[in-house]
Design a protein around this motif. Structure first.
Motif, PDB file in Angstrom:
ATOM      1  N   LEU A  17      -9.009 -10.347  -2.772  1.00 42.15           N
ATOM      2  CA  LEU A  17      -8.624  -9.231  -1.920  1.00 42.15           C
ATOM      3  C   LEU A  17      -7.612  -8.322  -2.613  1.00 42.15           C
ATOM      4  O   LEU A  17      -7.662  -7.104  -2.473  1.00 42.15           O
ATOM      5  N   ILE A  18      -6.635  -8.935  -3.362  1.00 41.01           N
ATOM      6  CA  ILE A  18      -5.624  -8.076  -3.965  1.00 41.01           C
ATOM      7  C   ILE A  18      -6.149  -7.394  -5.215  1.00 41.01           C
ATOM      8  O   ILE A  18      -5.536  -6.482  -5.736  1.00 41.01           O
TER       9      ILE A  18
ATOM     10  N   PHE B 281      -7.438 -32.181   5.662  1.00 40.44           N
ATOM     11  CA  PHE B 281      -8.677 -31.402   5.794  1.00 40.44           C
ATOM     12  C   PHE B 281      -8.362 -29.955   6.168  1.00 40.44           C
ATOM     13  O   PHE B 281      -8.880 -29.011   5.579  1.00 40.44           O
ATOM     14  N   GLU B 282      -7.478 -29.807   7.169  1.00 36.94           N
ATOM     15  CA  GLU B 282      -7.100 -28.463   7.595  1.00 36.94           C
ATOM     16  C   GLU B 282      -6.392 -27.727   6.453  1.00 36.94           C
ATOM     17  O   GLU B 282      -6.655 -26.556   6.190  1.00 36.94           O
ATOM     18  N   TYR B 283      -5.494 -28.456   5.774  1.00 32.31           N
ATOM     19  CA  TYR B 283      -4.770 -27.821   4.667  1.00 32.31           C
ATOM     20  C   TYR B 283      -5.714 -27.384   3.555  1.00 32.31           C
ATOM     21  O   TYR B 283      -5.520 -26.346   2.929  1.00 32.31           O
ATOM     22  N   PHE B 284      -6.730 -28.207   3.318  1.00 36.06           N
ATOM     23  CA  PHE B 284      -7.667 -27.860   2.260  1.00 36.06           C
ATOM     24  C   PHE B 284      -8.330 -26.514   2.572  1.00 36.06           C
ATOM     25  O   PHE B 284      -8.365 -25.607   1.731  1.00 36.06           O
TER      26      PHE B 284
ATOM     27  N   VAL C 283     -15.287 -20.610   8.813  1.00 29.66           N
ATOM     28  CA  VAL C 283     -14.761 -19.268   8.544  1.00 29.66           C
ATOM     29  C   VAL C 283     -14.653 -19.028   7.040  1.00 29.66           C
ATOM     30  O   VAL C 283     -15.085 -17.996   6.516  1.00 29.66           O
ATOM     31  N   THR C 284     -14.087 -20.013   6.320  1.00 31.92           N
ATOM     32  CA  THR C 284     -13.919 -19.855   4.875  1.00 31.92           C
ATOM     33  C   THR C 284     -15.265 -19.626   4.187  1.00 31.92           C
ATOM     34  O   THR C 284     -15.422 -18.696   3.386  1.00 31.92           O
ATOM     35  N   LEU C 285     -16.218 -20.491   4.512  1.00 30.61           N
ATOM     36  CA  LEU C 285     -17.522 -20.378   3.855  1.00 30.61           C
ATOM     37  C   LEU C 285     -18.185 -19.042   4.195  1.00 30.61           C
ATOM     38  O   LEU C 285     -18.820 -18.419   3.336  1.00 30.61           O
ATOM     39  N   ALA C 286     -17.998 -18.586   5.447  1.00 31.72           N
ATOM     40  CA  ALA C 286     -18.587 -17.298   5.827  1.00 31.72           C
ATOM     41  C   ALA C 286     -17.986 -16.177   4.996  1.00 31.72           C
ATOM     42  O   ALA C 286     -18.693 -15.308   4.473  1.00 31.72           O
ATOM     43  N   ILE C 287     -16.649 -16.204   4.842  1.00 31.07           N
ATOM     44  CA  ILE C 287     -15.988 -15.143   4.073  1.00 31.07           C
ATOM     45  C   ILE C 287     -16.463 -15.165   2.619  1.00 31.07           C
ATOM     46  O   ILE C 287     -16.634 -14.137   1.983  1.00 31.07           O
ATOM     47  N   TRP C 288     -16.678 -16.373   2.095  1.00 28.06           N
ATOM     48  CA  TRP C 288     -17.076 -16.471   0.690  1.00 28.06           C
ATOM     49  C   TRP C 288     -18.535 -16.096   0.470  1.00 28.06           C
ATOM     50  O   TRP C 288     -18.878 -15.453  -0.508  1.00 28.06           O
ATOM     51  N   LEU C 289     -19.393 -16.555   1.378  1.00 29.45           N
ATOM     52  CA  LEU C 289     -20.829 -16.483   1.088  1.00 29.45           C
ATOM     53  C   LEU C 289     -21.518 -15.264   1.692  1.00 29.45           C
ATOM     54  O   LEU C 289     -22.513 -14.796   1.158  1.00 29.45           O
ATOM     55  N   LEU C 290     -20.994 -14.735   2.813  1.00 27.42           N
ATOM     56  CA  LEU C 290     -21.714 -13.639   3.463  1.00 27.42           C
ATOM     57  C   LEU C 290     -21.785 -12.365   2.617  1.00 27.42           C
ATOM     58  O   LEU C 290     -22.871 -11.820   2.445  1.00 27.42           O
ATOM     59  N   PRO C 291     -20.652 -11.873   2.073  1.00 32.31           N
ATOM     60  CA  PRO C 291     -20.756 -10.602   1.331  1.00 32.31           C
ATOM     61  C   PRO C 291     -21.747 -10.644   0.179  1.00 32.31           C
ATOM     62  O   PRO C 291     -22.598  -9.751   0.078  1.00 32.31           O
ATOM     63  N   PRO C 292     -21.717 -11.682  -0.697  1.00 29.85           N
ATOM     64  CA  PRO C 292     -22.726 -11.697  -1.773  1.00 29.85           C
ATOM     65  C   PRO C 292     -24.141 -11.828  -1.236  1.00 29.85           C
ATOM     66  O   PRO C 292     -25.074 -11.182  -1.754  1.00 29.85           O
TER      67      PRO C 292
ATOM     68  N   LEU D 137      -8.713 -20.533   1.942  1.00 30.34           N
ATOM     69  CA  LEU D 137      -8.596 -19.177   2.466  1.00 30.34           C
ATOM     70  C   LEU D 137      -7.559 -18.395   1.670  1.00 30.34           C
ATOM     71  O   LEU D 137      -7.719 -17.221   1.374  1.00 30.34           O
ATOM     72  N   GLY D 138      -6.458 -19.097   1.318  1.00 28.46           N
ATOM     73  CA  GLY D 138      -5.405 -18.468   0.515  1.00 28.46           C
ATOM     74  C   GLY D 138      -5.942 -17.977  -0.819  1.00 28.46           C
ATOM     75  O   GLY D 138      -5.579 -16.900  -1.291  1.00 28.46           O
TER      76      GLY D 138
END
Lengths: 494, 158, 325
Positions: A157-158, A142-145, A475-484, A150-151
């Motif tokens: 980002l690049i 689960f953590e790895y997923f 955290v992942t979902l926030a990074i993905w969903l907040l900006p749009p 995030l990766g």
């Protein structure tokens, strides 16, 4: 203290020193050859370690890999062929610097900050190995997923200037990773009945094909103009390095820390560490618009990260016998063979040997500076060769490198195929980097996704059940969903 | 060769649809509810969405960006020839290295590309021989990579 | 004129190459380097065994032995390369248990009968491991709990349909428990599976004892039984499956030397003799002991018989689990 003296006794002997010097040349050489990785350097050393004492045997592996990870930067910067996958993340940046006539700066930064990153990782290994290993062992699929998700964010980002095309390139890379039978189900996917494709698409030929081949092809399309490598004398490898170290001190610490942590996680190694830190460096840089045009900041941060990851990978390897990357997977075998069975007891039963291994890490990273300087000095000669002769020679090296990883001509086929694809992609402004990232991370994402689904009997909420997984997921979902979402909200308000 | 984003988008959308359709034919894992088709399907959907946006963007820009723009080099025989020769010689290596062997084909590759690049013949000869031998020595002799010997030359003692 | 000369040279070359092919039969084998193909990646257990053999063979046969990794396709590519090599004794390989599994799954048409068996050199039986914090102290109570709670226990240790998956499924089947009772979580080998066990992600891991040894020694994992006829020499406390639950089920991952089908008898004998010497050497024994690898010897006929049995056993399990096509 007595242990330290005993360890020094084991280490500072003629035969051990001789081994270290010879293997550092070997590591530099293998790392700089396209298609031959640090993992391969280790594998090639194993038969020799059969006949060595425990400490020199481990010293040989540690030294060779540290040197190889650095020297992978050399063909990357000079020819746009990443010598090892760990250099792929910033190969474009380094090559752009070479085109600007700053090859010395790019390579010097790679060298100096590789050594610093390596020393940082070693320090963590010495002082925090048991505690860090305990944490790493708490990570389940689960953590790895969530971590691998995030990766994936790094791809966007690049490629900040064209996120849509970056995203599509990422999908292309992920699809390439799907080919073959190496998926959780063990089912043949997209093989077109070709038995060479059963094992999946080999990473190294794609890497060489996507970076170096388009460069060779472009050289044909513009005789006498563009892409001309500026001729400079490389005699100032170390100039400005002190200034950079001060200016980017935060980035160095950040890169080394992230690198060590990623290295310590089983299953992720120096290559992923380099990608992630390059993206992080760009995200937090004050001059992120300069990234991709030959800006040294990313090289410094991810150059220190990949060498830090190398040391980090030894954390779970020494404490629990679980490999942190493909290099330590081999090294664990050697540890067993030499009676240094990994486990917490290793630190109690053989403290002198453990301290000797730690000293080797320090020594190897210090030795890297003069040895690397020699390597850069000799490699730079290649820039004097006129482009009309150099480009065919690069192509030949690509062919042999793509062949060497599996010893099959099919590797060359893959290299050519993906070279043409990458050429077409770059002509149409699709960045190649995210595709490579997708190829690296694809298996990790899929495996942990499917594993987690099986474990949770398909209940997606369980992906947030464990405390670390839950926070990572949010955290992942926030990074993905907040900006749009933010963007939409602003548009709606207007 | 530069395509309008709408053209690339159409191509990518077609690719994504093929991937999704193909993935749907994969059987589930025995005794389990997930299968090998799930992950490629998800990527395919992501790619389809991206391609859709790309088509939209390209369509909006159709007035300024032509559907296809050919570069100058394609129309210049010498440059197009050079481009084709790189691909052709690499392909020849792939097809014939088992029979002809590394040494001969690598030499042909270096010499051929140097020649079309305008290197003088004697420099070409010298650099190509040195180049081939250097690569051969490093990979085959030092690193023990078994480069193709070439079945036609099996009788040679090297 | 020039063209005719060229033709002459070409035909001379052709004749010479035919003679060249015939030559090894006349000259004493081996008179040039031997390639030893490993179907798995550099650095793994199979690779290590092949490399120590390579060194010992070099001493014995007085010719260099190049160990070449032909990886990919879960071993298909390398196994195929060994089977398709010229049967002249200059290309041989180390084949592994997967040769008896892949053809059942429809991954390849190759079977053990496509090889000239030379020598069986190693076998590692499967162990049944749980987290040390697990409430189950022996195999019997674990299996009782498995039977009572279908679907609750998850197991891992290798990829879907890998040897350790079959070890578990075969054991369950032998105990009249439906193999689907314990869903298999595929992993990239034993180490990630064991890590998942310690992290609390799965409940059972089947893998060989040498693979689990570091975590057993570290007190993180305990092994409840080993699926072999005898106990392991290094870890004598662990009972056999027979002792633990009275089952006769055994599984092992094995490795053996083989050449392509139709290897000349004299060449095969010479190789087997060299392997025999290498197997009996102190270096090999030390190496295997230190890695904790199980030593087992089988000559040409014994190896063939061993593979035949292994093939039938594995085929039966794979059909039961639904992995065979």
């Amino acid at each position: 203290m007595q242990n330290l003296i005993n360890a020094a006794d084991l280490l500072f002997r003629y035969d051990v020193m001789f081994t270290i010097v010879v293997t550092s040349f070997f590591g530099l050489f293998v790392g700089a050859m396209p298609g031959l990785t640090a993992t391969m350097a280790t594998a090639l050393l194993v038969p020799f370690t059969f006949f060595m004492e425990p400490v020199p045997a481990i010293a040989a592996i540690v030294t060779a890999t540290a040197m190889a990870i650095f020297s992978g930067d050399i063909p990357g910067a000079l020819l746009r062929i990443p010598g090892t996958p760990a250099s792929a993340a910033y190969v474009d940046e380094a090559y752009a610097m070479t085109l600007k006539g700053q090859a010395d700066q790019a390579l010097g930064a790679g060298l100096v900050f590789s050594a610093i990153g390596g020393l940082f990782g070693t320090a963590v290994l010495i002082w925090a190995a048991p505690a860090l290993a305990e944490v790493a062992l708490k990570f389940s699929s689960f953590e790895y997923f969530w971590l691998s998700c995030l990766g994936l964010t790094c791809a966007v980002l690049i490629a900040t200037d064209r996120p849509l095309k970056g995203l599509i390139a990422l999908c292309i890379g992920l699809l390439i990773a799907c080919v073959g039978v190496n998926n959780p189900a063990g089912y043949q996917r997209f093989t077109f009945g070709v038995s060479d494709l059963l094992g999946g698409i080999s990473f190294i030929p794609v890497l060489i094909g996507m970076f170096a081949v388009p460069e060779v092809l472009r050289s044909a399309t513009d005789h006498g103009r563009g892409a001309r490598i500026a001729q400079v004398r490389i005699d100032s490898v170390f100039r400005h390095m002190g200034r950079y170290a001060w200016k980017y001190k935060l980035g160095i610490v950040r890169g080394s820390t992230i690198g060590t942590l990623i290295g310590a996680l089983p299953g992720a190694g120096a290559d992923i560490a380099a990608w992630v830190t390059y993206a992080v460096s760009k995200k937090f840089s004050k001059e992120s618009e300069k990234f991709g045009t030959g800006h040294i900041e990313g090289i410094i941060e991810s150059g220190s990260a990949n060498n830090a990851a190398l040391a980090g990978a030894w954390v779970p390897a020494m404490v629990f016998g679980i490999p942190g990357d493909s290099i330590t997977a081999i090294a664990i075998g050697v540890l067993y063979m030499k009676g240094l069975n990994p486990g917490p007891t290793l630190f109690i039963n053989k403290p002198d040997a453990v301290y000797a291994i730690f000293m080797v890490f320090v020594l190897a990273n210090l030795l890297m500076i003069p040895m690397g300087w020699i390597a850069i000095k000799s490699a730079k000669q290649i820039l004097r060769v006129p482009k009309e002769i150099l480009m065919p020679f690069i192509l030949l090296n690509c062919i042999v490198g793509a062949y060497a990883i599996d010893n099959t001509v099919f590797g060359v086929t893959l290299m050519l195929f993906f070279g043409i694809i990458a050429f077409a992609m770059e002509e149409n402004d699709f960045p190649v980097g995210p595709a490579i990232l997708g190829l690296v991370l694809g298996p990790l994402v899929e495996e942990n996704f499917i594993k987690s689904l099986i474990k949770s009997d398909g209940q997606l909420l369980q992906f947030f059940d464990r405390p670390i997984a839950g926070s990572l997921g949010v955290v992942t979902l926030a990074i993905w969903l907040l900006p749009p979402a933010f963007l939409l909200w602003r548009r709606w308000k207007r | 060769m530069k395509f309008n984003d709408a053209v690339s988008g159409l191509f990518l959308a077609a690719l994504a649809l093929v991937v999704i359709a193909w993935s749907r034919t994969f059987p589930p894992m025995p005794g389990q509810f997930v299968g090998p088709g799930l992950f490629p399907t998800l990527i395919g959907c992501g790619m389809l969405a991206g391609a859709g946006l790309l088509i939209l963007r390209g369509w909006n820009a159709r007035a300024v960006v032509p559907w296809v723009a050919l570069d100058d080099w394609i129309k210049t025989p010498r440059l197009a020839g050079h481009f084709a020769l790189i691909l052709g010689l690499t392909l020849a290596y792939i097809l014939f290295s088992e029979q002809i062997g590394f040494l001969a084909l690598a030499f042909a590759l270096l010499a051929g590309l140097c020649a079309i690049g305008g290197v003088r013949w004697w420099v070409n000869l010298l650099s190509s021989v040195i180049g081939v031998l250097a690569v051969y020595y490093m990979f085959e002799r030092v690193l023990r990579v078994p480069l193709p010997r070439g079945e036609l030359f099996d009788f040679l003692p090297y | 004129m020039f063209r005719r000369n060229l033709l002459g040279i070409a035909s001379a070359a052709a004749v010479a190459s035919v003679m060249g092919l015939a030559a090894p039969a006349i000259a004493a084998y081996p008179d040039r380097p031997i390639t030893l193909i490993v179907p798995w990646a550099a650095g793994g257990g199979t690779d290590a065994v092949a490399r120590i053999f390579g060194i010992l063979m070099e001493k014995e046969l007085k010719q260099p032995v190049n160990v070449v990794n032909r990886t990919g396709g879960s071993g298909v590519v390398g196994h195929q390369a060994i089977a398709e090599a010229k049967p002249d004794g200059y290309t041989i390989g180390l084949i592994t248990v997967e040769i008896n599994m892949m053809h059942w799954q429809g991954l390849t048409k190759l079977t053990w009968q496509d090889y000239t068996s030379l020598a069986l050199v190693n076998a590692d039986p499967a162990g049944l491991q749980v987290d040390v914090k697990s409430p189950y102290k022996d195999a019997k109570s674990l299996l009782a709990a498995v039977k009572a709670n279908p679907g609750k226990f998850k197991a891992s240790g290798t990829g879907q349909g890998g040897i350790w998956h079959l070890a578990l499924a075969g054991m369950l089947q032998d105990q009249k428990i439906d193999p689907a009772t314990v869903p298999w979580v595929p992993s990239q080998g034993a180490a990630p599976g064991l890590q998942d066990l310690v992290a609390g992600g799965v409940d059972i891991v089947t893998c060989s004892l040498p693979e689990a040894r570091a975590l057993i020694d570290a007190g993180k994992v305990k092994s409840l039984a080993v699926m072999d006829a005898q106990r392991n020499g290094a870890l004598k406390d662990i009972p056999t499956l027979k002792e633990a639950i009275g089952s006769n089920w055994t599984t092992a991952a094995w490795r053996g030397m083989a050449g392509p089908k139709g290897l000349p008898k004299d060449v095969a004998d010479k190789l087997t003799a060299a392997f025999d010497k290498a197997y009996k050497s102190k270096e090999y024994k030390d190496f295997m002991d230190q890695r904790g690898f199980g030593m087992i010897w089988g000559n040409q006929a014994e190896f063939a018989k061993f593979m035949d049995k292994s093939n039938k056993d594995l085929g039966a399990v794979m059909k039961a689990v639904g992995l065979a096509k």
